[in-house]
Design a protein around this motif. Structure first.
Motif, PDB file in Angstrom:
ATOM      1  N   HIS A   1      -4.639   6.647   5.825  1.00  0.00           N
ATOM      2  CA  HIS A   1      -4.654   6.338   4.395  1.00  0.00           C
ATOM      3  C   HIS A   1      -4.107   4.935   4.092  1.00  0.00           C
ATOM      4  O   HIS A   1      -4.750   4.160   3.366  1.00  0.00           O
TER       5      HIS A   1
ATOM      6  N   ARG B   1      -5.797   1.622   6.447  1.00  0.00           N
ATOM      7  CA  ARG B   1      -7.175   1.234   6.126  1.00  0.00           C
ATOM      8  C   ARG B   1      -7.234   0.273   4.954  1.00  0.00           C
ATOM      9  O   ARG B   1      -7.984  -0.703   4.958  1.00  0.00           O
ATOM     10  N   ASN B   2      -6.465   0.553   3.921  1.00  0.00           N
ATOM     11  CA  ASN B   2      -6.476  -0.329   2.746  1.00  0.00           C
ATOM     12  C   ASN B   2      -5.624  -1.570   2.962  1.00  0.00           C
ATOM     13  O   ASN B   2      -5.898  -2.627   2.380  1.00  0.00           O
TER      14      ASN B   2
ATOM     15  N   VAL C   1       0.830  -1.210   0.000  1.00  0.00           N
ATOM     16  CA  VAL C   1       0.000   0.000   0.000  1.00  0.00           C
ATOM     17  C   VAL C   1       0.865   1.261   0.000  1.00  0.00           C
ATOM     18  O   VAL C   1       0.537   2.246  -0.672  1.00  0.00           O
TER      19      VAL C   1
ATOM     20  N   ILE D   1      -7.456  -4.864   4.435  1.00  0.00           N
ATOM     21  CA  ILE D   1      -8.349  -5.745   3.676  1.00  0.00           C
ATOM     22  C   ILE D   1      -7.797  -7.167   3.571  1.00  0.00           C
ATOM     23  O   ILE D   1      -8.467  -8.125   3.951  1.00  0.00           O
TER      24      ILE D   1
END
Length: 335
Positions: free
Chosen positions: A284, A287-288, A261, A291
């Motif tokens: 930022h 959070r990704n 990321v 997943i």
């Protein structure tokens, strides 16, 4: 979308049916299992010490081996009528499901009804679901505590290791991860018992009363099952053993996801806008990065209910895994 969901559900049903058939077959035909026990009983019936033929008949009914294969598998899934041996007497027991729809009566037991039968060896006549229910709380306490502790440790380690890639800290964390992933839980558990329970206890007895020591196993001290503090005290070593291995794995997943990321354009844009490191990392990037990590954590959830075989065995912790091991050694097929 509807066609896709239906197709996936059908595929899942086929896989589930095939896997249960394979598992059932392995249990029935395994060396020392019901087939071998039956042959041994038949050999005794024709030998010097004859066995009561009624006992053989009872044995066949208990294991549902009085039906040809694979009909006995279908009866294991759902049996319209069930015979259970309780205190060496045959009794017909209604259990599982009983539906009365007009003139049609659906009655039976089996795995599909949530009834796994009764124990034949460990606790003769006791329903399997009750035995599992009695152990489930212990297993959930152990595995949930270990999971939460490992995540609390793994997330900071993984994030810092990714932000400071190829630094001394990153190399240290990598070495720690490889050490944790390659260390057997039963060996680590034994080492913790020796150095944190056995040796301190001996020193305490020999006069070093100031030295604390941890219990080497069990869920609580005798007669203190309702003492929450004592039960937490007994969880320290099993949770530490299980968490150490899990931290190593989770920290590597978090580091890998964060590195992927951090190389994205939107993260570079966030840096270029002058945002603080904390905002860029936590708001930022993390959070990704969560997943794929959440997917990995979700795949480990079944282990919360089945328990950790090595840890529960080493520490004699009365959870699901220890019950599973006992059922294997005593060939308790329903359990």
């Amino acid at each position: 979308m509807a066609v896709y969901i239906i197709r996936r559900l059908l595929q899942g049903f086929v896989v589930l049916a095939a896997s249960t058939l394979v598992i059932y077959s392995l249990l029935v035909f395994t060396p020392g299992g019901p087939k071998d026990q039956l042959e041994e009983m038949r050999a005794q019936a024709t030998g010097d010490k004859p066995i009561n033929p009624a006992k053989i008949k009872s044995f066949l009914a208990l294991y549902k081996l009085d039906s040809p294969y694979p009909i006995n598998y279908l009866r294991w899934l759902f049996d319209p009528k069930d015979t259970v041996e309780i205190n060496d007497q045959q009794e017909t027991v209604r259990k599982g499901v009983y539906l009365n729809i007009g003139s049609v009566v659906i009655e039976g037991s089996g795995v599909l009804t949530g009834d796994f039968g009764r124990s034949l060896q460990i606790s003769r006549g006791v329903p399997v679901m009750k035995m599992m229910g009695d152990r489930m709380g212990y297993t959930l306490a152990l595995t949930t505590s270990a999971l939460l502790l490992s995540l609390l440790i793994a997330f900071p380690i993984g994030i810092i290791s990714a932000v400071r890639q190829y630094s001394r800290l990153d190399y240290t964390v990598t070495a720690f991860s490889f050490l944790g992933l390659s260390m057997p839980t039963f060996w680590l558990g034994l080492m913790l018992i020796i150095f944190l329970a056995v040796i301190p206890t001996q020193m305490h007895i020999n006069g070093a009363t100031w030295l604390p020591f941890l219990p080497p196993g069990g869920a609580s001290d005798p007669g203190r099952d309702g003492d929450l503090v004592n039960r937490l005290y007994h969880l320290i070593l099993p949770v530490a053993t299980l968490s150490f291995v899990q931290v190593a794995g989770y920290s590597r997943y978090i580091r890998s996801s964060m590195l992927e990321v951090l190389r994205q354009d939107y993260v570079r844009t966030a840096w270029a806008k002058g945002l603080t490191q904390r905002v860029v990392i936590l708001k930022h990037a993390l959070r990704n990065a969560l997943i794929p990590v959440i997917t990995i954590i979700t795949l480990s959830l079944p282990g919360l209910f089945s328990g950790a075989i090595g840890v529960e065995t080493i520490f004699a912790y009365p959870g699901m895994a220890l019950l599973f091991v006992a059922a294997i050694f005593q060939v308790d097929l329903p359990l």
